[in-house]
Design an enzyme around this catalytic site. Structure first.
Site, PDB file in Angstrom:
ATOM      1  N   ARG A  21       0.923  -1.237   0.022  1.00 22.16           N
ATOM      2  CA  ARG A  21      -0.077  -0.107  -0.028  1.00 22.16           C
ATOM      3  C   ARG A  21       0.914   1.330   0.132  1.00 22.16           C
ATOM      4  O   ARG A  21       0.506   2.155  -0.647  1.00 22.16           O
ATOM      5  CB  ARG A  21      -1.020   0.020   1.088  1.00 22.16           C
ATOM      6  CG  ARG A  21      -2.059  -0.769   0.922  1.00 22.16           C
ATOM      7  CD  ARG A  21      -2.682  -1.276   2.223  1.00 22.16           C
ATOM      8  NE  ARG A  21      -3.722  -0.002   2.517  1.00 22.16           N
ATOM      9  CZ  ARG A  21      -4.012   0.527   3.765  1.00 22.16           C
ATOM     10  NH1 ARG A  21      -3.788  -0.480   4.658  1.00 22.16           N
ATOM     11  NH2 ARG A  21      -4.823   1.523   3.932  1.00 22.16           N
ATOM     12  N   GLN A  60     -10.124   9.994   7.405  1.00 27.93           N
ATOM     13  CA  GLN A  60      -9.649   8.537   7.812  1.00 27.93           C
ATOM     14  C   GLN A  60      -8.805   7.931   6.822  1.00 27.93           C
ATOM     15  O   GLN A  60      -8.248   6.743   7.455  1.00 27.93           O
ATOM     16  CB  GLN A  60     -11.069   7.831   7.783  1.00 27.93           C
ATOM     17  CG  GLN A  60     -12.016   8.181   8.838  1.00 27.93           C
ATOM     18  CD  GLN A  60     -13.534   7.597   8.154  1.00 27.93           C
ATOM     19  OE1 GLN A  60     -13.785   6.489   8.698  1.00 27.93           O
ATOM     20  NE2 GLN A  60     -14.096   8.285   7.174  1.00 27.93           N
ATOM     21  N   ASN A  61      -8.149   8.763   6.058  1.00 26.40           N
ATOM     22  CA  ASN A  61      -7.246   8.169   5.135  1.00 26.40           C
ATOM     23  C   ASN A  61      -5.784   8.181   5.739  1.00 26.40           C
ATOM     24  O   ASN A  61      -5.519   9.363   6.268  1.00 26.40           O
ATOM     25  CB  ASN A  61      -7.375   8.745   3.807  1.00 26.40           C
ATOM     26  CG  ASN A  61      -8.733   8.564   2.920  1.00 26.40           C
ATOM     27  OD1 ASN A  61      -9.403   7.683   3.420  1.00 26.40           O
ATOM     28  ND2 ASN A  61      -9.172   9.324   2.236  1.00 26.40           N
ATOM     29  N   VAL A  62      -5.120   7.033   5.342  1.00 24.95           N
ATOM     30  CA  VAL A  62      -3.772   7.077   5.998  1.00 24.95           C
ATOM     31  C   VAL A  62      -2.853   7.491   4.886  1.00 24.95           C
ATOM     32  O   VAL A  62      -1.646   7.660   5.269  1.00 24.95           O
ATOM     33  CB  VAL A  62      -3.411   5.718   6.636  1.00 24.95           C
ATOM     34  CG1 VAL A  62      -4.396   5.435   7.925  1.00 24.95           C
ATOM     35  CG2 VAL A  62      -3.546   4.685   5.644  1.00 24.95           C
ATOM     36  N   ASP A  63      -3.223   7.650   3.643  1.00 25.64           N
ATOM     37  CA  ASP A  63      -2.401   7.937   2.556  1.00 25.64           C
ATOM     38  C   ASP A  63      -1.885   9.706   2.718  1.00 25.64           C
ATOM     39  O   ASP A  63      -2.481  10.338   3.787  1.00 25.64           O
ATOM     40  CB  ASP A  63      -3.081   7.712   1.193  1.00 25.64           C
ATOM     41  CG  ASP A  63      -4.254   8.569   0.949  1.00 25.64           C
ATOM     42  OD1 ASP A  63      -4.414   9.979   1.242  1.00 25.64           O
ATOM     43  OD2 ASP A  63      -5.096   8.126   0.472  1.00 25.64           O
ATOM     44  N   HIS A 101      -7.042   8.247  11.687  1.00 24.02           N
ATOM     45  CA  HIS A 101      -6.515   6.658  11.724  1.00 24.02           C
ATOM     46  C   HIS A 101      -5.148   6.622  11.564  1.00 24.02           C
ATOM     47  O   HIS A 101      -4.566   5.493  11.232  1.00 24.02           O
ATOM     48  CB  HIS A 101      -7.349   6.066  10.560  1.00 24.02           C
ATOM     49  CG  HIS A 101      -8.726   5.692  11.070  1.00 24.02           C
ATOM     50  ND1 HIS A 101      -9.767   5.441  10.041  1.00 24.02           N
ATOM     51  CD2 HIS A 101      -9.502   6.040  12.301  1.00 24.02           C
ATOM     52  CE1 HIS A 101     -11.090   5.342  10.867  1.00 24.02           C
ATOM     53  NE2 HIS A 101     -10.828   5.577  12.014  1.00 24.02           N
ATOM     54  N   CYS A 126       7.205   0.118  22.752  1.00 27.88           N
ATOM     55  CA  CYS A 126       7.839   1.483  23.272  1.00 27.88           C
ATOM     56  C   CYS A 126       7.171   2.532  22.571  1.00 27.88           C
ATOM     57  O   CYS A 126       6.534   2.363  21.500  1.00 27.88           O
ATOM     58  CB  CYS A 126       9.218   1.433  23.637  1.00 27.88           C
ATOM     59  SG  CYS A 126      10.179   1.743  22.040  1.00 27.88           S
ATOM     60  N   CYS A 170      12.369  -2.528  16.604  1.00 29.72           N
ATOM     61  CA  CYS A 170      12.855  -1.246  16.963  1.00 29.72           C
ATOM     62  C   CYS A 170      14.224  -0.989  17.577  1.00 29.72           C
ATOM     63  O   CYS A 170      14.856  -2.015  18.064  1.00 29.72           O
ATOM     64  CB  CYS A 170      11.771  -1.126  18.512  1.00 29.72           C
ATOM     65  SG  CYS A 170      12.254   0.322  19.241  1.00 29.72           S
ATOM     66  N   ALA A 230     -16.407  11.658  -6.068  1.00 23.56           N
ATOM     67  CA  ALA A 230     -15.866  12.875  -5.317  1.00 23.56           C
ATOM     68  C   ALA A 230     -15.054  13.797  -6.400  1.00 23.56           C
ATOM     69  O   ALA A 230     -15.145  14.916  -6.254  1.00 23.56           O
ATOM     70  CB  ALA A 230     -14.977  12.552  -4.211  1.00 23.56           C
TER      71      ALA A 230
HETATM   72  P1  OAD Z   1     -14.994   2.186   3.027  1.00 18.83           P
HETATM   73  O1  OAD Z   1     -14.197   1.343   1.943  1.00 18.83           O
HETATM   74  O2  OAD Z   1     -15.683   1.803   3.998  1.00 18.83           O
HETATM   75  O3  OAD Z   1     -16.012   3.160   2.004  1.00 18.83           O
HETATM   76  C1  OAD Z   1     -15.679   3.909   0.960  1.00 18.83           C
HETATM   77  C2  OAD Z   1     -16.800   4.841   0.473  1.00 18.83           C
HETATM   78  O4  OAD Z   1     -16.434   5.497  -0.542  1.00 18.83           O
HETATM   79  C3  OAD Z   1     -18.121   3.932   0.311  1.00 18.83           C
HETATM   80  O5  OAD Z   1     -19.144   4.437   0.559  1.00 18.83           O
HETATM   81  C4  OAD Z   1     -18.151   4.312  -1.183  1.00 18.83           C
HETATM   82  O6  OAD Z   1     -19.615   4.406  -1.774  1.00 18.83           O
HETATM   83  C5  OAD Z   1     -17.527   5.705  -1.413  1.00 18.83           C
HETATM   84  N1  OAD Z   1     -16.893   5.492  -2.513  1.00 18.83           N
HETATM   85  C6  OAD Z   1     -16.177   4.945  -3.625  1.00 18.83           C
HETATM   86  N2  OAD Z   1     -15.756   5.442  -4.726  1.00 18.83           N
HETATM   87  C7  OAD Z   1     -15.970   6.770  -4.481  1.00 18.83           C
HETATM   88  C8  OAD Z   1     -15.775   8.060  -5.319  1.00 18.83           C
HETATM   89  N3  OAD Z   1     -15.051   7.839  -6.297  1.00 18.83           N
HETATM   90  N4  OAD Z   1     -16.142   9.127  -4.782  1.00 18.83           N
HETATM   91  C9  OAD Z   1     -16.763   9.442  -3.422  1.00 18.83           C
HETATM   92  N5  OAD Z   1     -16.951   8.215  -2.753  1.00 18.83           N
HETATM   93  C10 OAD Z   1     -16.658   6.909  -3.471  1.00 18.83           C
HETATM   94  O7  OAD Z   1     -14.061   3.320   3.401  1.00 18.83           O
HETATM   95  P2  OAD Z   1     -13.917   4.295   4.787  1.00 18.83           P
HETATM   96  O8  OAD Z   1     -15.436   4.810   4.944  1.00 18.83           O
HETATM   97  O9  OAD Z   1     -12.834   5.453   4.481  1.00 18.83           O
HETATM   98  O10 OAD Z   1     -10.056   2.327   9.189  1.00 18.83           O
HETATM   99  O11 OAD Z   1     -13.337   3.427   5.837  1.00 18.83           O
HETATM  100  C11 OAD Z   1     -13.428   3.714   7.206  1.00 18.83           C
HETATM  101  C12 OAD Z   1     -12.233   3.233   8.061  1.00 18.83           C
HETATM  102  O12 OAD Z   1     -12.546   1.554   7.820  1.00 18.83           O
HETATM  103  C13 OAD Z   1     -11.080   3.079   7.374  1.00 18.83           C
HETATM  104  O13 OAD Z   1     -10.134   4.456   7.592  1.00 18.83           O
HETATM  105  C14 OAD Z   1     -10.275   1.855   7.827  1.00 18.83           C
HETATM  106  C15 OAD Z   1     -11.492   0.895   7.570  1.00 18.83           C
HETATM  107  O14 OAD Z   1     -11.487  -0.119   7.958  1.00 18.83           O
HETATM  108  C16 OAD Z   1      -8.975   1.566   9.863  1.00 18.83           C
HETATM  109  O15 OAD Z   1      -8.378   1.024   9.481  1.00 18.83           O
HETATM  110  C17 OAD Z   1      -9.067   1.778  11.415  1.00 18.83           C
END
Ligand code: OAD
Length: 263
Positions: free
Chosen positions: A55, A86-89, A106, A117, A159, A244
């Site tokens: 990734r 929530q994006n880690v990128d 996140h 540590c 580490c 988006a």
């Molecule tokens: P998801 O993969 O759950 O959801 C992605 C969302 O983006 C969905 O609702 C899609 O309909 C929408 N989507 C897809 N393509 C799109 C586009 N081109 N434009 C706009 N929307 C689009 O991802 P997150 O909601 O970000 O956490 O997930 C939340 C968290 O759950 C992540 O940060 C991660 C994950 O597991 C951890 O790892 C703690």
């Protein structure tokens, strides 16, 4: 204008980064929701590192898209602005959102930290490279590309302080969100009601995302940008069922033009 933007994986989808719950989210037939856990790392740290290394590489090769750029423009044009992603990128940052206007709730995939540590390394140069990539190293003043050896590929980084396994600096399922980041979001919400809250590209699975969106928009607009319905859709004052990168440039232009007064 006071603006809160909440983003998720969908915002980076058009940069070629797979979402978590979309059809491209699976990696080697494995569910990301099961890989992004402390249990998965305890069971098979090599597998989890392989996933994160791939990734990291994919993100390094990706470019911010029109959605990231639109959000960056809004951040620059708005005094009272916070992006909670929530994006880690790093695509929001590379599009130009300043660190003080952004919270990566996140974590950051390019940070490597100790699983025991408090050692942490945010330097990309020090982060473990993905298997099979070529590392460029200087030789006699010239740059030479060398393939990582299979031994290097198999190494799980340790580490330098306590020798425990290093891990990616991200929040996994079941882990606490960092207190300092939570506080930044709370401080912003306590600072006054928002004129506009934009929620883009997230399934809004986590209660805190829904909570922040609703609290932020209690006297203002709640705009959802997502091709699919989510649990937040029924609260939105405006639903934009488009990718988006199509929708956000237009929405941001409207907001900047009208100063958030007539959406
Ligand atoms: P998801 O993969 O759950 O959801 C992605 C969302 O983006 C969905 O609702 C899609 O309909 C929408 N989507 C897809 N393509 C799109 C586009 N081109 N434009 C706009 N929307 C689009 O991802 P997150 O909601 O970000 O956490 O997930 C939340 C968290 O759950 C992540 O940060 C991660 C994950 O597991 C951890 O790892 C703690």
């Amino acid at each position: 204008m006071r603006v809160l933007v909440l983003t998720g994986a969908g915002v980076s989808a058009e940069s070629g980064i797979p979402t978590f719950r979309g059809k491209d989210g699976y990696w080697r037939n494995l569910d990301p929701a099961k890989l992004a856990t402390p249990e998965a790392f305890a069971r098979d740290p090599q597998l989890v590192w392989d996933w994160y290394r791939e990734r990291r590489q994919r993100i390094r090769n990706a470019q911010p898209n029109a959605a990231h750029e639109a959000i960056a423009r809004l951040a620059q044009r708005t005094d009272d602005f916070l992006l909670v992603t929530q994006n880690v990128d790093d695509l929001h940052a590379r599009a130009g959102v300043a660190q003080e206007k952004m919270v990566q709730i996140h974590g950051d995939i390019f940070v490597t930290r100790c699983s025991r540590c408090d050692f942490s390394n945010g330097d990309r140069g020090g982060s473990p490279e993905p298997p099979g990539t070529h590392v460029v190293e200087p030789t006699n003043g010239r740059l030479r590309s060398i393939a990582a050896t299979s031994m290097q590929q198999k190494k799980i980084p340790r580490c330098p302080g306590c020798e425990a396994f290093l891990r990616p600096g991200v929040v996994w399922f079941g882990e606490q969100l960092p207190q300092s980041k939570l506080q930044r979001v709370e401080d912003f919400l306590d600072g006054g009601a928002c004129d506009v809250v934009i929620v883009a590209g997230t399934t809004a699975t986590f209660g805190y995302i829904t909570d922040w969106a609703l609290r932020g928009s209690r006297y203002g607009e709640l705009i959802e940008v997502n091709p699919e319905e989510t649990s937040l859709s029924r609260f939105a004052t405006r639903l934009v069922r488009e990718p988006a990168a199509n929708a956000l440039p237009r929405i941001v232009n409207e907001l900047i033009a009208c100063g958030g007064t007539k959406l």
